[in-house]
Enzyme design. Structure first.
Site, PDB file in Angstrom:
ATOM      1  N   LYS A  49       0.839  -1.201   0.000  1.00  0.00           N
ATOM      2  CA  LYS A  49       0.000   0.000   0.000  1.00  0.00           C
ATOM      3  C   LYS A  49       0.881   1.261   0.000  1.00  0.00           C
ATOM      4  O   LYS A  49       2.081   1.191   0.291  1.00  0.00           O
ATOM      5  CB  LYS A  49      -0.916  -0.025   1.228  1.00  0.00           C
ATOM      6  CG  LYS A  49      -1.931  -1.186   1.210  1.00  0.00           C
ATOM      7  CD  LYS A  49      -2.867  -1.092   2.415  1.00  0.00           C
ATOM      8  CE  LYS A  49      -3.889  -2.209   2.418  1.00  0.00           C
ATOM      9  NZ  LYS A  49      -4.852  -2.056   3.541  1.00  0.00           N
TER      10      LYS A  49
ATOM     11  N   TYR B 206     -12.184  -1.470  -3.683  1.00  0.00           N
ATOM     12  CA  TYR B 206     -12.732  -1.747  -2.351  1.00  0.00           C
ATOM     13  C   TYR B 206     -14.258  -1.657  -2.332  1.00  0.00           C
ATOM     14  O   TYR B 206     -14.839  -1.358  -1.286  1.00  0.00           O
ATOM     15  CB  TYR B 206     -12.121  -0.786  -1.331  1.00  0.00           C
ATOM     16  CG  TYR B 206     -10.761  -1.231  -0.801  1.00  0.00           C
ATOM     17  CD1 TYR B 206     -10.613  -2.447  -0.125  1.00  0.00           C
ATOM     18  CD2 TYR B 206      -9.637  -0.434  -0.942  1.00  0.00           C
ATOM     19  CE1 TYR B 206      -9.383  -2.852   0.377  1.00  0.00           C
ATOM     20  CE2 TYR B 206      -8.397  -0.830  -0.436  1.00  0.00           C
ATOM     21  CZ  TYR B 206      -8.285  -2.046   0.219  1.00  0.00           C
ATOM     22  OH  TYR B 206      -7.065  -2.447   0.738  1.00  0.00           O
TER      23      TYR B 206
ATOM     24  N   ASN C 126      -1.823  -0.051   7.081  1.00  0.00           N
ATOM     25  CA  ASN C 126      -1.285  -1.350   7.505  1.00  0.00           C
ATOM     26  C   ASN C 126      -0.408  -2.016   6.444  1.00  0.00           C
ATOM     27  O   ASN C 126      -0.264  -3.222   6.402  1.00  0.00           O
ATOM     28  CB  ASN C 126      -2.417  -2.253   7.991  1.00  0.00           C
ATOM     29  CG  ASN C 126      -3.491  -2.463   6.942  1.00  0.00           C
ATOM     30  OD1 ASN C 126      -3.310  -2.101   5.783  1.00  0.00           O
ATOM     31  ND2 ASN C 126      -4.584  -3.071   7.333  1.00  0.00           N
TER      32      ASN C 126
ATOM     33  N   HIS D  23      -1.883  -5.456   1.441  1.00  0.00           N
ATOM     34  CA  HIS D  23      -3.195  -6.054   1.182  1.00  0.00           C
ATOM     35  C   HIS D  23      -3.015  -7.478   0.690  1.00  0.00           C
ATOM     36  O   HIS D  23      -2.041  -7.782   0.007  1.00  0.00           O
ATOM     37  CB  HIS D  23      -3.940  -5.253   0.099  1.00  0.00           C
ATOM     38  CG  HIS D  23      -5.151  -5.962  -0.436  1.00  0.00           C
ATOM     39  ND1 HIS D  23      -6.384  -5.882   0.170  1.00  0.00           N
ATOM     40  CD2 HIS D  23      -5.298  -6.825  -1.491  1.00  0.00           C
ATOM     41  CE1 HIS D  23      -7.247  -6.657  -0.496  1.00  0.00           C
ATOM     42  NE2 HIS D  23      -6.607  -7.234  -1.508  1.00  0.00           N
TER      43      HIS D  23
ATOM     44  N   GLU E  17      -9.913  -9.350  -7.869  1.00  0.00           N
ATOM     45  CA  GLU E  17      -8.824  -8.395  -7.613  1.00  0.00           C
ATOM     46  C   GLU E  17      -7.671  -8.560  -8.619  1.00  0.00           C
ATOM     47  O   GLU E  17      -7.073  -7.579  -9.046  1.00  0.00           O
ATOM     48  CB  GLU E  17      -8.324  -8.547  -6.173  1.00  0.00           C
ATOM     49  CG  GLU E  17      -9.376  -8.090  -5.160  1.00  0.00           C
ATOM     50  CD  GLU E  17      -8.969  -8.297  -3.707  1.00  0.00           C
ATOM     51  OE1 GLU E  17      -7.857  -8.822  -3.446  1.00  0.00           O
ATOM     52  OE2 GLU E  17      -9.767  -7.925  -2.834  1.00  0.00           O
TER      53      GLU E  17
END
Ligand code: UDP
Ligand code: MG
Length: 139
Positions: A9, A49, A112, A115, A126
Site C-alpha cells: 500500500k 474496495y 497497515n 493487502h 482483484e
C-alpha cells in the site's frame, strides 16, 4: 496452484518496504507471477474496495489508497490466499501476531502497509482488476 493479489500500500511504499514485503513472500514459498507499480485514482480505489462501500472507513481508506504509488502483485503457490494473509497478520496491527508484516510495520488499522485477497472469488476479481493475462507469467 492458487493465485492471490497482494498490494504494498502507499504507506508501505513510502516506508521503503517494497523489497521487504516481496522478500517475505518469496521466502515463504510464494512465487511472484505478476508485478507493477501503480498510482490509483480515487475512483479506482473505490472500485477495488467496492465490497466496503458504506462502511465508516470507506472514505478515508480510498483517499489513503489513492494518496501515492502502490505496488500490486500476483502471488502463486500452494494455499497462496491463506498463506499471504498469515504472513500479513490481522488487519489491526495491535491484534496481529508477532513476526507478521503488519505487526512489524503497520502504523494503524488503516495504514497497515499490505493487502491480500481473502477468498477465491475476491482473488479472481482483484487479480483481474489490475492484471490481464499477458501481464502474468509462468516460470
Ligand atoms: N480498514 C480501516 N478500518 C477498519 C477496517 C479496515 O481503515 O476498521 C482498512 C484497512 O486498510 C484494511 C482495509 O480497510 O486493510 C480493508 O479492510 P478489510 O476488513 O478487508 O481488512 P484486510 O482484508 O485488509 O485485512
Ligand atoms: Mg479484505
Amino acid at each position: 496452484m492458487e493465485k492471490t493479489l497482494s498490494i504494498v500500500k502507499p504507506d508501505g511504499v513510502q516506508k521503503h518496504l517494497i523489497g521487504e514485503v516481496i522478500k517475505r513472500f518469496e521466502e515463504n514459498g510464494l512465487k511472484v507471477v505478476g508485478l507493477k507499480m501503480i498510482y490509483m485514482d480515487k475512483k479506482e480505489a473505490e472500485g477495488f474496495y467496492a465490497v466496503h462501500r458504506g462502511k465508516p472507513f470507506f472514505e478515508s481508506l480510498t483517499t489513503f489508497m489513492s494518496s501515492g504509488p502502490a505496488v500490486v502483485m500476483v502471488l502463486e503457490g500452494k494455499e497462496a490466499i491463506s498463506k499471504t494473509r498469515e504472513l500479513m497478520g490481522a488487519t489491526d496491527p495491535k491484534q496481529a501476531k508477532e513476526g507478521t508484516l503488519r505487526r512489524q510495520y503497520a502504523t494503524n488499522i488503516e495504514r497497515n502497509i499490505v493487502h491480500g485477497s481473502d477468498a477465491h472469488e475476491t482473488a479472481a476479481f482483484e487479480i483481474k482488476y489490475f492484471f490481464n493475462s499477458l501481464e502474468m507469467f509462468e516460470y
